[in-house]
Motif scaffolding. Structure first.
Motif, PDB file in Angstrom:
ATOM      1  N   ALA A  21      15.333  15.705 -11.331  1.00 36.14           N
ATOM      2  CA  ALA A  21      14.552  15.648 -10.089  1.00 36.14           C
ATOM      3  C   ALA A  21      13.721  14.373 -10.021  1.00 36.14           C
ATOM      4  N   PHE A  22      13.067  14.058 -11.127  1.00 35.50           N
ATOM      5  CA  PHE A  22      12.228  12.854 -11.112  1.00 35.50           C
ATOM      6  C   PHE A  22      13.058  11.590 -11.276  1.00 35.50           C
ATOM      7  N   GLY A  23      14.249  11.726 -11.848  1.00 35.75           N
ATOM      8  CA  GLY A  23      15.166  10.600 -11.868  1.00 35.75           C
ATOM      9  C   GLY A  23      15.529  10.189 -10.444  1.00 35.75           C
ATOM     10  N   ILE A  24      15.741  11.183  -9.588  1.00 37.16           N
ATOM     11  CA  ILE A  24      16.047  10.907  -8.180  1.00 37.16           C
ATOM     12  C   ILE A  24      14.853  10.242  -7.495  1.00 37.16           C
ATOM     13  N   ALA A  25      13.648  10.719  -7.811  1.00 36.29           N
ATOM     14  CA  ALA A  25      12.433  10.131  -7.225  1.00 36.29           C
ATOM     15  C   ALA A  25      12.269   8.680  -7.666  1.00 36.29           C
ATOM     16  N   LYS A  39       0.824  -1.212   0.000  1.00 34.55           N
ATOM     17  CA  LYS A  39       0.000   0.000   0.000  1.00 34.55           C
ATOM     18  C   LYS A  39       0.856   1.259   0.000  1.00 34.55           C
ATOM     19  N   ASN A  40       1.859   1.314   0.879  1.00 28.59           N
ATOM     20  CA  ASN A  40       2.686   2.525   0.963  1.00 28.59           C
ATOM     21  C   ASN A  40       3.488   2.755  -0.318  1.00 28.59           C
ATOM     22  N   ALA A  41       3.852   1.662  -0.998  1.00 27.96           N
ATOM     23  CA  ALA A  41       4.587   1.790  -2.263  1.00 27.96           C
ATOM     24  C   ALA A  41       3.676   2.365  -3.347  1.00 27.96           C
ATOM     25  N   PHE A  42       2.436   1.892  -3.396  1.00 28.45           N
ATOM     26  CA  PHE A  42       1.484   2.411  -4.386  1.00 28.45           C
ATOM     27  C   PHE A  42       1.148   3.873  -4.114  1.00 28.45           C
ATOM     28  N   ILE A  43       1.070   4.243  -2.842  1.00 28.28           N
ATOM     29  CA  ILE A  43       0.810   5.652  -2.496  1.00 28.28           C
ATOM     30  C   ILE A  43       1.960   6.524  -2.979  1.00 28.28           C
ATOM     31  N   ALA A  44       3.188   6.054  -2.766  1.00 26.94           N
ATOM     32  CA  ALA A  44       4.365   6.799  -3.228  1.00 26.94           C
ATOM     33  C   ALA A  44       4.354   6.935  -4.746  1.00 26.94           C
ATOM     34  N   VAL A  45       3.978   5.869  -5.438  1.00 25.41           N
ATOM     35  CA  VAL A  45       3.900   5.901  -6.904  1.00 25.41           C
ATOM     36  C   VAL A  45       2.878   6.928  -7.360  1.00 25.41           C
ATOM     37  N   ILE A  46       1.734   6.952  -6.722  1.00 27.39           N
ATOM     38  CA  ILE A  46       0.669   7.899  -7.089  1.00 27.39           C
ATOM     39  C   ILE A  46       1.124   9.341  -6.881  1.00 27.39           C
ATOM     40  N   ILE A  47       1.760   9.600  -5.742  1.00 27.98           N
ATOM     41  CA  ILE A  47       2.230  10.963  -5.436  1.00 27.98           C
ATOM     42  C   ILE A  47       3.273  11.413  -6.454  1.00 27.98           C
ATOM     43  N   ILE A  48       4.258  10.554  -6.722  1.00 30.09           N
ATOM     44  CA  ILE A  48       5.317  10.901  -7.672  1.00 30.09           C
ATOM     45  C   ILE A  48       4.755  11.028  -9.087  1.00 30.09           C
ATOM     46  N   MET A  98       9.278   1.871 -12.345  1.00 26.57           N
ATOM     47  CA  MET A  98       8.677   1.828 -13.682  1.00 26.57           C
ATOM     48  C   MET A  98       7.236   2.339 -13.648  1.00 26.57           C
ATOM     49  N   LEU A  99       6.483   1.921 -12.642  1.00 28.95           N
ATOM     50  CA  LEU A  99       5.095   2.365 -12.528  1.00 28.95           C
ATOM     51  C   LEU A  99       5.002   3.884 -12.384  1.00 28.95           C
ATOM     52  N   ALA A 100       5.894   4.467 -11.575  1.00 30.68           N
ATOM     53  CA  ALA A 100       5.884   5.915 -11.373  1.00 30.68           C
ATOM     54  C   ALA A 100       6.284   6.656 -12.646  1.00 30.68           C
ATOM     55  N   HIS A 101       7.285   6.123 -13.342  1.00 29.60           N
ATOM     56  CA  HIS A 101       7.731   6.734 -14.602  1.00 29.60           C
ATOM     57  C   HIS A 101       6.598   6.679 -15.623  1.00 29.60           C
ATOM     58  N   PHE A 102       5.958   5.524 -15.715  1.00 25.02           N
ATOM     59  CA  PHE A 102       4.809   5.359 -16.607  1.00 25.02           C
ATOM     60  C   PHE A 102       3.684   6.303 -16.211  1.00 25.02           C
ATOM     61  N   GLY A 103       3.413   6.372 -14.904  1.00 32.38           N
ATOM     62  CA  GLY A 103       2.324   7.221 -14.408  1.00 32.38           C
ATOM     63  C   GLY A 103       2.547   8.691 -14.680  1.00 32.38           C
ATOM     64  N   ALA A 104       3.792   9.156 -14.522  1.00 26.91           N
ATOM     65  CA  ALA A 104       4.111  10.562 -14.794  1.00 26.91           C
ATOM     66  C   ALA A 104       3.847  10.902 -16.257  1.00 26.91           C
ATOM     67  N   HIS A 105       4.248   9.991 -17.158  1.00 26.95           N
ATOM     68  CA  HIS A 105       3.989  10.214 -18.583  1.00 26.95           C
ATOM     69  C   HIS A 105       2.488  10.164 -18.883  1.00 26.95           C
ATOM     70  N   LEU A 106       1.783   9.223 -18.277  1.00 17.95           N
ATOM     71  CA  LEU A 106       0.349   9.084 -18.512  1.00 17.95           C
ATOM     72  C   LEU A 106      -0.407  10.345 -18.105  1.00 17.95           C
ATOM     73  N   ILE A 107      -0.142  10.842 -16.904  1.00 21.22           N
ATOM     74  CA  ILE A 107      -0.841  12.020 -16.406  1.00 21.22           C
ATOM     75  C   ILE A 107      -0.480  13.265 -17.211  1.00 21.22           C
ATOM     76  N   SER A 108       0.800  13.422 -17.527  1.00 21.53           N
ATOM     77  CA  SER A 108       1.221  14.601 -18.290  1.00 21.53           C
ATOM     78  C   SER A 108       0.588  14.615 -19.680  1.00 21.53           C
ATOM     79  N   GLY A 145       4.992  14.385 -11.090  1.00 25.25           N
ATOM     80  CA  GLY A 145       5.682  14.333 -12.371  1.00 25.25           C
ATOM     81  C   GLY A 145       4.781  14.737 -13.520  1.00 25.25           C
ATOM     82  N   GLY A 146       3.534  14.268 -13.501  1.00 24.44           N
ATOM     83  CA  GLY A 146       2.588  14.604 -14.559  1.00 24.44           C
ATOM     84  C   GLY A 146       2.296  16.090 -14.632  1.00 24.44           C
ATOM     85  N   LEU A 147       2.137  16.720 -13.475  1.00 25.44           N
ATOM     86  CA  LEU A 147       1.882  18.165 -13.430  1.00 25.44           C
ATOM     87  C   LEU A 147       3.112  18.955 -13.853  1.00 25.44           C
TER      88      LEU A 147
END
Length: 251
Positions: free
Chosen positions: A215-219, A87-96, A233-243, A100-102
């Motif tokens: 910055a997001f590379g560090i995240a 759960k905490n990992a998915f929350i971190a992915v969502i936040i990042i 990978m999920l966070a990187h994918f998510g940032a691109h999806l939202i943006s 990243g998307g914004l």
């Protein structure tokens, strides 16, 4: 071979993503080339089809090499973690992903776009299907395999071997250092594409390149260390999806 056998499904996933990502990234590159450069490329390879095939095969080859070496090094350093739903990992992915998307859409368009005319102009055309697919596959998978699974693991292993050989476990500071260096390399790797996109480069454009990518590379590197490469990978994918969604719908 042990780590490859244990994680063969992950390797197959990387191969499939690199085939798709390599193909669409090549197509985008060809579309952005000036006519004279494209003509030179086609003369060298004989046809666009052959050039695309060769480029895609190269992408798959290097992704597989980075993945295999990354599996070995990440296990050697303790960075490898099998995917477990947390759960905490998915929350971190969502936040990042949201941040990243914004940053990759709203912040870039209205902050950097107000200072750099080519950035503002780049948002006047909606992203193509090829661009979106390439960002999801090559960006979300291949770049994470290369920069986090391989480079960050390699740097962690080298630093630990040089400075902490007598330590039973690698200090977190080693991973943090490796993360920062790999993030800077990740950002630097975007300079050629930035120059190709805008036609020139200056201090502000370089700052944008290193800020947005570094910055997001560090995240992503933090997620890799903390929860595993799958979450990076999920966070990187998510940032691109939202943006891309924000770009298509609102900008």
């Amino acid at each position: 071979m042990k780590y490859i056998k244990e994680n063969w499904k992950f390797l197959i996933f990387v191969i499939l993503a690199s085939i798709i990502g390599g193909y669409f990234t090549t197509m985008i590159s060809f579309q952005s080339l000036p006519p004279e450069m494209l003509e030179t490329v086609l003369e060298k390879f004989g046809s666009e089809k052959i050039a695309v095939i060769i480029s895609t095969v190269q992408s798959v080859f290097f992704s597989v090499i980075y993945c295999i070496l990354g599996l070995i090094l990440s296990n050697a350093t303790g960075l490898w973690k099998k995917f477990i739903a947390k759960k905490n990992a998915f929350i971190a992915v969502i936040i990042i992903s949201l941040a990243g998307g914004l940053a990759l859409s709203v912040f870039d368009r209205y902050v950097f776009g107000s200072m750099i005319e080519p950035v503002r102009q780049s948002y006047e055309t909606k992203p193509t299907i090829e661009y979106i697919i390439a960002s999801f596959t090559y960006g979300g998978v291949c770049e994470e395999v290369m920069l986090r699974l391989f480079v960050m693991s390699l740097l962690s292993w080298i630093i630990a071997k040089i400075f902490f050989r007598k330590k039973e476990t690698i200090p977190i500071g080693v991973f943090a250092t490796a993360n920062i260096i790999s993030a800077l390399l990740f950002a630097a790797g975007h300079i050629p594409a930035t120059i190709q996109t805008f036609g020139y480069v200056n201090a502000l454009i370089l700052f944008r390149c290193f800020l947005m990518n570094g910055a997001f590379g560090i995240a992503f590197g933090w997620l890799y260390r903390k929860h595993g490469i799958h979450y990076a990978m999920l966070a990187h994918f998510g940032a691109h999806l939202i943006s891309k969604l924000i770009w298509i719908i609102f900008i």
